[in-house]
Design an enzyme around this catalytic site. Sequence first.
Site, PDB file in Angstrom:
ATOM      1  N   ASN A   9      40.956  33.792  32.587  1.00 22.62           N
ATOM      2  CA  ASN A   9      41.976  33.102  31.801  1.00 22.62           C
ATOM      3  C   ASN A   9      41.483  31.783  31.210  1.00 22.62           C
ATOM      4  O   ASN A   9      41.965  31.355  30.161  1.00 22.62           O
ATOM      5  CB  ASN A   9      43.211  32.839  32.671  1.00 22.62           C
ATOM      6  CG  ASN A   9      43.961  34.110  32.981  1.00 22.62           C
ATOM      7  OD1 ASN A   9      44.550  34.726  32.109  1.00 22.62           O
ATOM      8  ND2 ASN A   9      43.938  34.525  34.240  1.00 22.62           N
ATOM      9  N   THR A  10      40.528  31.148  31.875  1.00 25.46           N
ATOM     10  CA  THR A  10      40.028  29.855  31.412  1.00 25.46           C
ATOM     11  C   THR A  10      38.640  29.958  30.805  1.00 25.46           C
ATOM     12  O   THR A  10      38.367  29.393  29.747  1.00 25.46           O
ATOM     13  CB  THR A  10      40.002  28.843  32.574  1.00 25.46           C
ATOM     14  OG1 THR A  10      41.306  28.743  33.147  1.00 25.46           O
ATOM     15  CG2 THR A  10      39.565  27.468  32.087  1.00 25.46           C
ATOM     16  N   ASN A  11      37.740  30.680  31.497  1.00 19.43           N
ATOM     17  CA  ASN A  11      36.349  30.794  31.051  1.00 19.43           C
ATOM     18  C   ASN A  11      35.890  32.248  30.998  1.00 19.43           C
ATOM     19  O   ASN A  11      36.424  33.105  31.698  1.00 19.43           O
ATOM     20  CB  ASN A  11      35.410  30.023  31.997  1.00 19.43           C
ATOM     21  CG  ASN A  11      35.593  28.526  31.915  1.00 19.43           C
ATOM     22  OD1 ASN A  11      35.644  27.959  30.834  1.00 19.43           O
ATOM     23  ND2 ASN A  11      35.698  27.875  33.065  1.00 19.43           N
ATOM     24  N   SER A 108      40.940  43.670  37.635  1.00 16.24           N
ATOM     25  CA  SER A 108      39.568  44.176  37.677  1.00 16.24           C
ATOM     26  C   SER A 108      38.625  43.178  38.339  1.00 16.24           C
ATOM     27  O   SER A 108      37.647  43.557  38.985  1.00 16.24           O
ATOM     28  CB  SER A 108      39.077  44.509  36.266  1.00 16.24           C
ATOM     29  OG  SER A 108      39.094  43.354  35.442  1.00 16.24           O
ATOM     30  N   ASP A 109      38.925  41.875  38.219  1.00 18.64           N
ATOM     31  CA  ASP A 109      38.081  40.859  38.846  1.00 18.64           C
ATOM     32  C   ASP A 109      38.102  40.975  40.361  1.00 18.64           C
ATOM     33  O   ASP A 109      37.074  40.810  41.030  1.00 18.64           O
ATOM     34  CB  ASP A 109      38.497  39.459  38.404  1.00 18.64           C
ATOM     35  CG  ASP A 109      39.977  39.170  38.653  1.00 18.64           C
ATOM     36  OD1 ASP A 109      40.763  40.128  38.771  1.00 18.64           O
ATOM     37  OD2 ASP A 109      40.342  37.980  38.704  1.00 18.64           O
TER      38      ASP A 109
END
Length: 255
Positions: A9-11, A108-109
Amino acid sequence: MILAVDIGNTNIVLGGIEDGKIVFEARIATDLIKTSDQYCAELKTMLALFEVDPKSIDGSIVSSVVPPVLNSFKTAILKLTGKSCLVVGPGIKTGLNIRMDNPSEVGSDLIVVAVAAIAEYGTPLLLIDMGTATTITAVDQSGSFIGGCICPGVKISMEALTGRTAQLPGISLDEPKVAIGKNTRDCMRSGIMFGAAAMLDGLLERMQAELDAPAKVVATGGMARFVVPLCKREIICDRRLMLKGLDLLYRRNCK
């Protein structure tokens, strides 16, 4: 060389992996409105920074929790390398038994991190991923993914605190020297950083009580290296767990 990509979401984390070794690692900002051409240009720049020829990339694998960016990045990889990428999702061979009410809802992470941790540390496991959100997931003694919890990330907590209070300033997330702060910034830093560590210690204790055997605890994610040293419980910090998992999944699915 394999290009491994984790879209958060950020990187967006990029990794070049050759013969199981991580050759380079880089980060670019996640942006929902960037086009595939813009991501292609950024990806080309990053590869050039590490002196990697796009033609030397034999294949790529992508994990994403941001669907709009996934499509743009897939197209960017195809434009730059001339090869389509493997996407972590339904149909991919993970070797992981997901015992959840709705397995398709699992990010998925989390799957990638679990696959890597099982291969490297065995089972049972409690896995911490400290990114935009802080997640703790449990893998039982048989190697099954059985669930976990999701909490606000450290930066989200800080932004909520400073954004919703008129008199509290922005702060850097340095390690607090004491729990009892003597000024506003030190009080905030203590509350956010020690608070995150205490939350982890408390949740890990509760989750361990529900497992059938003592579990190793492994942490990854951008904030892990700042918070884990403040925890009382023994926690292994492995910041490259995601890239290791993507490499494993690529080799299992693209022999």
